[in-house]
Write a protein that holds these residues in place. Structure first.
Motif, PDB file in Angstrom:
ATOM      1  N   SER A 277       0.854  -1.184   0.000  1.00 37.26           N
ATOM      2  CA  SER A 277       0.000   0.000   0.000  1.00 37.26           C
ATOM      3  C   SER A 277       0.890   1.234   0.000  1.00 37.26           C
ATOM      4  O   SER A 277       1.966   1.224   0.596  1.00 37.26           O
ATOM      5  CB  SER A 277      -0.900   0.001   1.232  1.00 37.26           C
ATOM      6  N   PRO A 278       0.484   2.310  -0.671  1.00 35.23           N
ATOM      7  CA  PRO A 278       1.380   3.469  -0.757  1.00 35.23           C
ATOM      8  C   PRO A 278       1.515   4.176   0.586  1.00 35.23           C
ATOM      9  O   PRO A 278       0.608   4.182   1.398  1.00 35.23           O
ATOM     10  CB  PRO A 278       0.688   4.382  -1.779  1.00 35.23           C
ATOM     11  N   VAL A 279       2.683   4.773   0.743  1.00 35.09           N
ATOM     12  CA  VAL A 279       2.972   5.495   1.975  1.00 35.09           C
ATOM     13  C   VAL A 279       2.689   6.968   1.729  1.00 35.09           C
ATOM     14  O   VAL A 279       3.141   7.534   0.748  1.00 35.09           O
ATOM     15  CB  VAL A 279       4.461   5.310   2.351  1.00 35.09           C
ATOM     16  N   SER A 280       1.944   7.585   2.631  1.00 35.83           N
ATOM     17  CA  SER A 280       1.748   9.028   2.475  1.00 35.83           C
ATOM     18  C   SER A 280       2.798   9.741   3.318  1.00 35.83           C
ATOM     19  O   SER A 280       3.289   9.179   4.288  1.00 35.83           O
ATOM     20  CB  SER A 280       0.344   9.412   2.911  1.00 35.83           C
ATOM     21  N   PRO A 281       3.143  10.984   2.961  1.00 36.53           N
ATOM     22  CA  PRO A 281       4.282  11.615   3.646  1.00 36.53           C
ATOM     23  C   PRO A 281       4.117  11.716   5.160  1.00 36.53           C
ATOM     24  O   PRO A 281       5.105  11.646   5.883  1.00 36.53           O
ATOM     25  CB  PRO A 281       4.339  13.010   3.011  1.00 36.53           C
ATOM     26  N   GLU A 282       2.857  11.852   5.642  1.00 36.51           N
ATOM     27  CA  GLU A 282       2.732  12.017   7.097  1.00 36.51           C
ATOM     28  C   GLU A 282       3.205  10.782   7.839  1.00 36.51           C
ATOM     29  O   GLU A 282       3.530  10.860   9.018  1.00 36.51           O
ATOM     30  CB  GLU A 282       1.315  12.165   7.595  1.00 36.51           C
ATOM     31  N   GLU A 283       3.185   9.626   7.161  1.00 33.26           N
ATOM     32  CA  GLU A 283       3.544   8.419   7.884  1.00 33.26           C
ATOM     33  C   GLU A 283       5.044   8.276   8.051  1.00 33.26           C
ATOM     34  O   GLU A 283       5.508   7.355   8.703  1.00 33.26           O
ATOM     35  CB  GLU A 283       3.007   7.196   7.132  1.00 33.26           C
ATOM     36  N   LEU A 284       5.823   9.141   7.424  1.00 32.81           N
ATOM     37  CA  LEU A 284       7.273   9.063   7.586  1.00 32.81           C
ATOM     38  C   LEU A 284       7.674   9.969   8.722  1.00 32.81           C
ATOM     39  O   LEU A 284       7.336  11.153   8.727  1.00 32.81           O
ATOM     40  CB  LEU A 284       7.961   9.521   6.303  1.00 32.81           C
ATOM     41  N   THR A 285       8.437   9.431   9.670  1.00 30.93           N
ATOM     42  CA  THR A 285       8.793  10.210  10.854  1.00 30.93           C
ATOM     43  C   THR A 285       9.597  11.439  10.490  1.00 30.93           C
ATOM     44  O   THR A 285       9.371  12.525  11.028  1.00 30.93           O
ATOM     45  CB  THR A 285       9.645   9.347  11.805  1.00 30.93           C
ATOM     46  N   LEU A 286      10.546  11.278   9.564  1.00 27.86           N
ATOM     47  CA  LEU A 286      11.395  12.410   9.200  1.00 27.86           C
ATOM     48  C   LEU A 286      10.560  13.562   8.654  1.00 27.86           C
ATOM     49  O   LEU A 286      10.739  14.714   9.034  1.00 27.86           O
ATOM     50  CB  LEU A 286      12.405  11.979   8.131  1.00 27.86           C
ATOM     51  N   VAL A 287       9.613  13.199   7.765  1.00 31.84           N
ATOM     52  CA  VAL A 287       8.785  14.239   7.147  1.00 31.84           C
ATOM     53  C   VAL A 287       7.896  14.886   8.202  1.00 31.84           C
ATOM     54  O   VAL A 287       7.716  16.104   8.235  1.00 31.84           O
ATOM     55  CB  VAL A 287       7.955  13.626   6.009  1.00 31.84           C
ATOM     56  N   HIS A 288       7.365  14.057   9.100  1.00 34.86           N
ATOM     57  CA  HIS A 288       6.475  14.577  10.136  1.00 34.86           C
ATOM     58  C   HIS A 288       7.196  15.590  11.009  1.00 34.86           C
ATOM     59  O   HIS A 288       6.702  16.688  11.285  1.00 34.86           O
ATOM     60  CB  HIS A 288       5.988  13.398  10.980  1.00 34.86           C
ATOM     61  N   ASN A 289       8.432  15.232  11.433  1.00 32.92           N
ATOM     62  CA  ASN A 289       9.173  16.155  12.285  1.00 32.92           C
ATOM     63  C   ASN A 289       9.570  17.416  11.540  1.00 32.92           C
ATOM     64  O   ASN A 289       9.551  18.523  12.090  1.00 32.92           O
ATOM     65  CB  ASN A 289      10.430  15.457  12.825  1.00 32.92           C
ATOM     66  N   LEU A 290       9.931  17.251  10.280  1.00 33.31           N
ATOM     67  CA  LEU A 290      10.327  18.436   9.512  1.00 33.31           C
ATOM     68  C   LEU A 290       9.150  19.378   9.316  1.00 33.31           C
ATOM     69  O   LEU A 290       9.284  20.600   9.369  1.00 33.31           O
ATOM     70  CB  LEU A 290      10.887  18.000   8.169  1.00 33.31           C
TER      71      LEU A 290
END
Lengths: 395, 265
Positions: A277-290
């Motif tokens: 299933s595709p990953v949306s950017p919010e699910e990536l910790t790095l992106v979330h913190n940035l």
């Protein structure tokens, strides 16, 4: 004087694309070395010996200034465009052109009030007009002034081509990227050594069952922990960001958050989870913190970002305006921001870039030295810095 | 044949080509080698094709003169286009087809097109938006004209009645408000509304933080919203979202953000 006359002569063949913002992503800008190179034309007026960006003003516009190579290694461990790095190796010096958008940004930064929440600046423009180089110029200024520089060289690298995706131990539904996080931590360490000793953690962080970092330890320890234990690198990045953000308003240091390709944070990713299933950017910790860093709920610094279509995913190649690249979500998240447009070379800037290539003997073709050759280069590249750089290569 | 003969009595109705009656030296057909097309005497090609020799301009003039007795005068009060549009806002367009054949029927003649300007209908804001959503492609924004084309019934009169019925139903339905219309979300909105949007929230939060850092208290949201800088910012964001991004829009937005956040160069 002579240069302005030359500019008048070539004005008839000017082919600027009016309002396009171009970022000189590769535009290295040449700079002439300080030795006297025997040249046919008089000593170029397009170099300036002022190598402190703080002192750059309008009179330095369209001129190239030199950055000493040791500083380049310290300030830009990652972040310079690839072609510019090759150019540095070829010419054995790093020369950056002083251009209007950068001067504008520097003026804003100088006059900004650090008690107010951080102002967001978005540099936008068409492909190859100098956005990343403008960002690097501003970065150089800030590091000379002693700011803590948080530079993410290309946010697109965090949303595509990740070999390893681990499930985050901190939050169950987020995904970690240990390789990208540790690469970034290594470069962050090189550029900000002294701050890592000065800033202290404000609470205790547990890395797994046994290891922990106590309160009051220097931030360098957190970075070491992230580099040593690659599994916890992403969480280390999160801790670093959090600490820096919380302590910036105290005024002991100024913080510059510089993100290149910020539209990656609100787009789509090409990553997939194990069940495809595709990953949306919010699910990536790095992106979330940035994303949390890019909110303007902290003070004591500034946020300078660049939009980039070149590495972006699922965006048409003609898109360059903020709304097109950021999308609705990104625009709402960054609003209100100050948009700064970067256009193609002006005639003066083109002259100075061309003069630099000539002086460094980069243009070997005999016709390239003539006025006609210059006009042809100007026409073929459309005064676009990247095109000029690519055209001048084989010549 | 005499030259000043009355042609409409030679061919009063549609008839086959009679070579003796038509005084023209017509030739038609494929010529033999090194020859000319065959003449009109006994020419099958000329006889089998349809001809309009019965519809020459003088003949048609006579038809019109005969029909005039059955016509009424054009109303003298309607002497300009604007008056016609004002009094008769609905335009019905039908097409009649003539062909030279056995039957006068043509299935294409049943199509009826109804055109009306929405500004002539009594619609409020909600009704107009709902109507535009209901009709979809049939509405043209530039000219504000709703076009309904009906051809589902076999007769023209039936199609006309149906199109009028459609217009009535659309009008009444768009005035009603259903329960589920309250769930209209941001994606369904036709144009950008700044009130209660992210942009307004961000701007207000930022301004409140700025005021807090300067230790200016007792600034309410209403005061902030009513201030000049916020109004200018609001207009620039609305222009940017509704009209797309142009040079002037972007520079206007930039100026308004600089004033809002108090950035000096």
């Amino acid at each position: 004087m002579l240069r302005s006359l030359k500019g008048l002569v070539c004005r008839s063949l000017r082919l600027d694309r009016g309002c396009a913002l171009h970022t000189a992503a590769r535009d290295g800008l040449s700079s002439v070395s300080s030795q006297d190179v025997p040249a046919e034309r008089p000593r170029a007026v397009f170099h300036t010996s002022e190598s402190d960006p703080a002192k750059h003003t309008e009179q330095h516009e369209a001129r190239l200034y030199n950055i000493p190579l040791e500083e380049v290694k310290a300030v830009f461990p990652h972040g310079l465009p690839h072609r510019f790095q090759q150019q540095i190796q070829t010419f054995n010096e790093a020369r950056v052109m002083v251009r209007k958008p950068a001067l504008e940004l520097l003026a804003y930064l100088r006059g900004s009030n650090f008690a107010h929440p951080a102002v967001r600046y978005v540099i936008y423009g068409e492909r190859g007009t100098g956005k990343t180089m403008t960002l690097c110029h501003v970065l150089h200024y800030c590091s000379r002034q002693g700011w803590l520089v948080l530079h993410i060289p290309d946010a697109h690298l965090w949303v595509k081509n990740c070999k390893e995706l681990l499930q985050s131990s901190y939050k169950k539904d987020r995904l970690d990227q240990p390789l990208q996080a540790s690469a970034w931590l290594k470069n962050f360490k090189t550029s900000n050594e002294r701050f890592l000793q000065e800033i202290k953690t404000q609470k205790k962080y547990m890395w797994g069952k046994q290891e922990s970092t106590e309160e009051g330890r220097p931030l360098g320890e957190v970075v070491e922990q992230g580099l040593a234990r690659v599994r916890s690198a992403t969480d280390a990045v999160g801790v670093v960001l959090r600490e820096i953000k919380q302590q910036s308003h105290r005024g002991s240091f100024r913080l510059l958050v510089a993100v290149d390709g910020v539209n990656a944070l609100w787009g789509r990713t090409t990553l997939r989870k194990e069940d495809k299933s595709p990953v949306s950017p919010e699910e990536l910790t790095l992106v979330h913190n940035l994303r949390k860093m890019l909110r303007n709920d902290w003070s004591g610094g500034a946020i300078v970002t660049t939009l980039s279509q070149t590495g972006s995913l699922f965006k048409p190649s003609s898109a360059y305006t903020p709304q097109e690249l950021l999308g609705k979500e990104g625009f709402d998240a960054l609003d209100p921001f100050v948009p700064i447009s970067v256009p193609n070379y002006s005639p003066r800037e083109f002259e100075s870039c061309y003069g630099y290539y000539l002086e460094r003997k980069w243009l070997q073709h005999e016709k390239a030295h003539t006025e006609d050759g210059k006009a042809e280069l100007r026409f073929l590249s459309g005064s676009n810095p990247r095109q000029l750089d690519r055209l001048a290569g084989p010549l | 044949m005499v030259v000043d003969q009355d042609w409409s009595s030679v061919y009063p109705t549609a008839a086959a080509f009679k070579p003796a009656s038509v005084p023209l030296p017509v030739r038609m057909g494929y010529p033999v080698k090194r020859g000319v097309p065959p003449p009109k005497e006994g020419n099958l090609e000329l006889m089998k094709i349809p001809n309009f020799l019965h519809l020459t301009p003088p003949a048609i003039k006579k038809h019109c003169a005969a029909l005039k007795d059955f016509c009424t005068e054009w109303p003298s009060a309607l002497d300009s286009d604007e008056k016609c549009e004002q009094h008769f806002p609905i335009e019905i367009e039908t097409v009649d087809y003539v062909s030279s054949g056995i039957s006068i029927r043509n299935p294409k003649a049943r199509v009826v097109t109804l055109r009306v300007k929405l500004s002539d209908l009594n619609l409020d804001d909600h009704a107009k938006k709902k109507l535009i959503k209901l009709v979809g492609e049939r509405y043209c924004r530039e000219t504000d004209v709703l076009t309904i084309t009906t051809d589902r019934c076999p007769l023209r009169r039936q199609n006309y009645d149906y199109s009028m019925h459609l217009l009535t139903v659309l009008y009444h339905e768009s005035w009603k408000t259903e329960k589920w219309e309250s769930e209209k979300s941001e994606e369904d909105m036709e144009e950008y509304i700044w009130e209660n949007s992210h942009s307004q929230k961000n701007a207000l939060d930022t301004l409140l933080q700025i005021k807090a850092s300067e230790n200016v208290s007792n600034v309410t949201k209403e005061e902030l919203l009513a201030s000049e800088v916020v109004k200018k910012y609001r207009n620039s964001v609305i222009a940017l979202k509704n009209n797309g991004e142009t040079e002037s829009n972007m520079s206007q937005y930039k100026e308004s953000v600089k004033k809002l956040l108090n950035i000096q160069a």
